[in-house]
Design a protein around this motif. Structure first.
Motif, PDB file in Angstrom:
ATOM      1  N   GLU A  89       8.858  -2.751  13.506  1.00 29.76           N
ATOM      2  CA  GLU A  89       7.662  -2.843  14.336  1.00 29.76           C
ATOM      3  C   GLU A  89       6.475  -2.286  13.579  1.00 29.76           C
ATOM      4  N   LYS A  90       5.392  -3.013  13.638  1.00 31.98           N
ATOM      5  CA  LYS A  90       4.167  -2.571  13.006  1.00 31.98           C
ATOM      6  C   LYS A  90       3.298  -1.881  14.044  1.00 31.98           C
ATOM      7  N   SER A  91       2.660  -0.810  13.630  1.00 34.25           N
ATOM      8  CA  SER A  91       1.739  -0.107  14.496  1.00 34.25           C
ATOM      9  C   SER A  91       0.374  -0.769  14.379  1.00 34.25           C
ATOM     10  N   THR A  92      -0.296  -0.940  15.506  1.00 32.59           N
ATOM     11  CA  THR A  92      -1.608  -1.581  15.484  1.00 32.59           C
ATOM     12  C   THR A  92      -2.653  -0.773  16.247  1.00 32.59           C
ATOM     13  N   SER A  93      -2.370   0.500  16.522  1.00 30.00           N
ATOM     14  CA  SER A  93      -3.186   1.235  17.465  1.00 30.00           C
ATOM     15  C   SER A  93      -4.405   1.957  16.900  1.00 30.00           C
ATOM     16  N   ALA A  94      -4.504   2.227  15.635  1.00 31.63           N
ATOM     17  CA  ALA A  94      -5.571   3.081  15.131  1.00 31.63           C
ATOM     18  C   ALA A  94      -6.828   2.293  14.759  1.00 31.63           C
ATOM     19  N   GLN A  95      -7.982   2.969  14.867  1.00 27.71           N
ATOM     20  CA  GLN A  95      -9.249   2.414  14.401  1.00 27.71           C
ATOM     21  C   GLN A  95      -9.262   2.487  12.878  1.00 27.71           C
ATOM     22  N   PRO A  96      -9.889   1.535  12.201  1.00 29.80           N
ATOM     23  CA  PRO A  96      -9.879   1.546  10.738  1.00 29.80           C
ATOM     24  C   PRO A  96     -10.345   2.860  10.120  1.00 29.80           C
ATOM     25  N   SER A  97     -11.403   3.473  10.625  1.00 32.39           N
ATOM     26  CA  SER A  97     -11.906   4.705  10.022  1.00 32.39           C
ATOM     27  C   SER A  97     -10.952   5.869  10.262  1.00 32.39           C
ATOM     28  N   ALA A  98     -10.248   5.894  11.370  1.00 31.92           N
ATOM     29  CA  ALA A  98      -9.315   6.976  11.682  1.00 31.92           C
ATOM     30  C   ALA A  98      -7.906   6.652  11.215  1.00 31.92           C
ATOM     31  N   ALA A  99      -7.684   5.429  10.752  1.00 30.82           N
ATOM     32  CA  ALA A  99      -6.336   4.990  10.429  1.00 30.82           C
ATOM     33  C   ALA A  99      -5.878   5.399   9.040  1.00 30.82           C
ATOM     34  N   ALA A 100      -6.776   5.714   8.171  1.00 35.32           N
ATOM     35  CA  ALA A 100      -6.391   5.964   6.789  1.00 35.32           C
ATOM     36  C   ALA A 100      -6.287   7.458   6.495  1.00 35.32           C
ATOM     37  N   PRO A 101      -5.487   7.784   5.495  1.00 35.00           N
ATOM     38  CA  PRO A 101      -5.457   9.179   5.035  1.00 35.00           C
ATOM     39  C   PRO A 101      -6.785   9.533   4.368  1.00 35.00           C
ATOM     40  N   SER A 102      -6.972  10.785   4.032  1.00 35.81           N
ATOM     41  CA  SER A 102      -8.251  11.204   3.453  1.00 35.81           C
ATOM     42  C   SER A 102      -8.561  10.512   2.125  1.00 35.81           C
ATOM     43  N   ASP A 103      -7.543  10.172   1.346  1.00 36.19           N
ATOM     44  CA  ASP A 103      -7.743   9.441   0.090  1.00 36.19           C
ATOM     45  C   ASP A 103      -6.864   8.188   0.108  1.00 36.19           C
ATOM     46  N   PRO A 104      -7.348   7.106   0.751  1.00 37.34           N
ATOM     47  CA  PRO A 104      -6.524   5.907   0.900  1.00 37.34           C
ATOM     48  C   PRO A 104      -6.080   5.286  -0.432  1.00 37.34           C
ATOM     49  N   ALA A 105      -6.917   5.309  -1.438  1.00 41.43           N
ATOM     50  CA  ALA A 105      -6.553   4.704  -2.716  1.00 41.43           C
ATOM     51  C   ALA A 105      -5.381   5.454  -3.353  1.00 41.43           C
ATOM     52  N   ALA A 106      -5.418   6.771  -3.319  1.00 43.00           N
ATOM     53  CA  ALA A 106      -4.322   7.566  -3.883  1.00 43.00           C
ATOM     54  C   ALA A 106      -3.046   7.378  -3.065  1.00 43.00           C
ATOM     55  N   ALA A 107      -3.185   7.320  -1.737  1.00 41.24           N
ATOM     56  CA  ALA A 107      -2.015   7.131  -0.874  1.00 41.24           C
ATOM     57  C   ALA A 107      -1.382   5.765  -1.120  1.00 41.24           C
ATOM     58  N   GLU A 108      -2.201   4.724  -1.249  1.00 42.13           N
ATOM     59  CA  GLU A 108      -1.672   3.386  -1.514  1.00 42.13           C
ATOM     60  C   GLU A 108      -0.945   3.340  -2.855  1.00 42.13           C
ATOM     61  N   LYS A 109      -1.512   3.977  -3.852  1.00 42.18           N
ATOM     62  CA  LYS A 109      -0.881   4.020  -5.172  1.00 42.18           C
ATOM     63  C   LYS A 109       0.480   4.727  -5.092  1.00 42.18           C
ATOM     64  N   GLU A 110       0.536   5.833  -4.349  1.00 37.55           N
ATOM     65  CA  GLU A 110       1.793   6.566  -4.197  1.00 37.55           C
ATOM     66  C   GLU A 110       2.834   5.756  -3.428  1.00 37.55           C
ATOM     67  N   ILE A 111       2.395   5.054  -2.379  1.00 37.19           N
ATOM     68  CA  ILE A 111       3.318   4.210  -1.611  1.00 37.19           C
ATOM     69  C   ILE A 111       3.928   3.151  -2.520  1.00 37.19           C
ATOM     70  N   LYS A 112       3.100   2.450  -3.277  1.00 37.99           N
ATOM     71  CA  LYS A 112       3.608   1.405  -4.181  1.00 37.99           C
ATOM     72  C   LYS A 112       4.585   1.990  -5.189  1.00 37.99           C
ATOM     73  N   ARG A 113       4.210   3.102  -5.798  1.00 36.01           N
ATOM     74  CA  ARG A 113       5.066   3.733  -6.802  1.00 36.01           C
ATOM     75  C   ARG A 113       6.407   4.160  -6.186  1.00 36.01           C
ATOM     76  N   ASN A 114       6.371   4.767  -5.007  1.00 38.72           N
ATOM     77  CA  ASN A 114       7.602   5.268  -4.393  1.00 38.72           C
ATOM     78  C   ASN A 114       8.494   4.149  -3.864  1.00 38.72           C
ATOM     79  N   TRP A 115       7.905   3.058  -3.342  1.00 40.46           N
ATOM     80  CA  TRP A 115       8.720   1.922  -2.902  1.00 40.46           C
ATOM     81  C   TRP A 115       9.414   1.284  -4.095  1.00 40.46           C
TER      82      TRP A 115
END
Length: 177
Positions: free
Chosen positions: A46-72
């Protein structure tokens, strides 16, 4: 997208069937009943769809995305030892038997993942679109999963792993699911 929905495509059936067998081996390693179902479920995360874009991301979205890709990609890399995979899996210490079955299977040693898209749904949750390959051939394109931030690390969610394991057709994905 429902995991396994591309299994019906004729050009990917052989490879997709092999991926299902990989997860069947993982499940067999931790299923006490030994029972098998004759139908293959098509689980989805199930995908979550509840958050607003500005409140939905971590404080550093680019770093978090890079870490997610690396860890997956680390989690699905056949060359990575089990302890390192457990470190990038949500509640990895409770998923030992599932991971042992997966890592001990010859086909499991040939599966890799490529993250295609990350969408943050909260500062600690993300929807992940990825493809699984078996021996370099795409077996599950455009699969949906989730990543969670746990103890300061972005990890593959347990529900993603459990959904993949359910592709084997067993009733129970095993301890931890």
């Amino acid at each position: 997208m429902v995991l396994g929905s591309d299994l019906r495509r004729a050009n990917g059936r052989g490879v997709a069937a092999a991926v299902v067998l990989v997860f069947a081996a993982a499940l067999t390693a931790c299923d006490d009943s030994g029972g098998r179902s004759t139908t293959v479920p098509t689980p989805s995360v199930e995908k979550s769809t509840s958050a607003q874009p500005s409140a939905a991301a971590p404080s550093d979205p680019a770093a978090a995305e890079k870490e997610i890709k690396r860890n997956w990609e680390k989690f699905f890399d056949p060359a990575v030892p089990q302890n390192d995979k457990q470190a990038v899996l949500e509640n990895g210490d409770r998923m030992t038997k599932v991971l042992q079955g997966f890592n001990g299977d010859k086909r499991g040693q040939q599966v890799q993942a490529k993250v295609e898209k990350v969408e943050f749904t909260s500062p600690t949750d993300a929807n992940v679109t990825y493809s699984l390959t078996l021996k370099g051939a795409t077996a599950l394109p455009g699969a949906s999963g989730t990543a969670v931030e746990q103890d300061g690390t972005w990890k593959v969610s347990v529900k993603t792993l459990c959904a993949l394991v359910q592709l084997s057709g067993n009733e129970s994905p095993g301890p931890g699911c």
